[in-house]
Design an enzyme around this catalytic site. Structure first.
Site, PDB file in Angstrom:
ATOM      1  N   HIS A 275       0.812  -1.213   0.000  1.00 63.43           N
ATOM      2  CA  HIS A 275       0.000   0.000   0.000  1.00 63.43           C
ATOM      3  C   HIS A 275       0.848   1.267   0.000  1.00 63.43           C
ATOM      4  CE1 HIS A 275      -2.783  -2.741   2.551  1.00 63.43           C
ATOM      5  NE2 HIS A 275      -3.068  -2.894   1.281  1.00 63.43           N
TER       6      HIS A 275
ATOM      7  N   LYS B 278       6.477   5.852   6.980  1.00 65.42           N
ATOM      8  CA  LYS B 278       5.969   5.034   8.084  1.00 65.42           C
ATOM      9  C   LYS B 278       7.130   4.496   8.909  1.00 65.42           C
ATOM     10  CE  LYS B 278       1.999   3.540   5.354  1.00 65.42           C
ATOM     11  NZ  LYS B 278       1.348   2.421   4.664  1.00 65.42           N
TER      12      LYS B 278
ATOM     13  N   TYR C 252       2.446   1.720  13.777  1.00 60.74           N
ATOM     14  CA  TYR C 252       3.312   2.544  12.952  1.00 60.74           C
ATOM     15  C   TYR C 252       2.867   4.000  12.970  1.00 60.74           C
ATOM     16  CZ  TYR C 252      -0.134   1.228   9.315  1.00 60.74           C
ATOM     17  OH  TYR C 252      -1.280   0.967   8.603  1.00 60.74           O
TER      18      TYR C 252
ATOM     19  N   ASP D 161      -6.422  -6.361  -1.636  1.00 61.73           N
ATOM     20  CA  ASP D 161      -5.023  -6.724  -1.896  1.00 61.73           C
ATOM     21  C   ASP D 161      -4.914  -7.809  -2.964  1.00 61.73           C
ATOM     22  OD1 ASP D 161      -4.253  -4.844  -0.052  1.00 61.73           O
ATOM     23  OD2 ASP D 161      -3.763  -6.299   1.523  1.00 61.73           O
TER      24      ASP D 161
END
Length: 183
Positions: free
Chosen positions: A61, A70, A131, A167
């Site tokens: 992603h 991130k 994250y 996904d």
């Protein structure tokens, strides 16, 4: 605390100093000055936390107009965490870095803006992942790249992962063409 370069210089593995004794442990997971001195200087504006069952793979992603950096860590269980460079014109375009992050090793992985990110759960236990993000999540801006894209050639340590419908239907990197962020 140690900041290790990876195969892609912009992706950084962070190995914290863990202070432990019979009571448990203590470690720093973020220190703005120390991280900035070691190449992670963007401000963080959002924290995320997910829990995934064994066999799950999430990703790959990213966001286009609002790319997120991130800083990823695993709080429970273990994951194989991946950052892949998909920035058009980058000298490391199409290359990826993967690291094992776990509740045991406390390592973090810095995934720079413009990279796609994903992870799979290792072992037979669930994994909780936290994250920090450098930009806010924008569902309309999100895109994905298929986890098993042969142009990336990611060597996932899982053969038949469980994927979300989104996904599983993600396009190949080549299908994005000029839509990808520029370096």
């Amino acid at each position: 605390m140690e900041f290790r370069s990876t195969e892609i210089a912009e992706v950084i593995e962070v190995i914290p100093t863990v202070y432990g004794d019979h009571r448990g442990f203590f470690l720093e997971t973020w220190h703005a000055e120390r991280y900035a001195e070691n190449g992670i200087a963007l401000p963080f504006v959002q924290d995320n936390h997910s829990k995934s069952s064994p066999g799950i793979l999430r990703g790959l992603h990213a966001q286009l107009a609002r790319p997120q950096g991130k800083l990823v860590r695993c709080l429970e269980g273990a994951i194989f965490d991946v950052a892949a460079d998909v920035r058009r014109g980058s000298p490391t375009f199409g290359q990826w870095v993967g690291r094992t992050l776990s509740a045991e090793n406390h390592h973090q992985l810095w995934v720079p803006p413009g990279f796609v990110h994903g992870f799979c759960v290792l072992g037979d236990a669930p994994a909780q992942v936290a994250y920090k993000c450098t930009d806010l999540y924008d569902q309309a801006d999100e895109y994905g790249v298929r986890w098993d894209d042969p142009d990336l050639g990611i060597e996932w340590p899982i053969d038949d992962p469980t994927l979300s419908a989104k996904d599983a239907a993600a396009p190949l990197l080549a299908e994005h063409g000029e839509r990808l962020p520029a370096y």
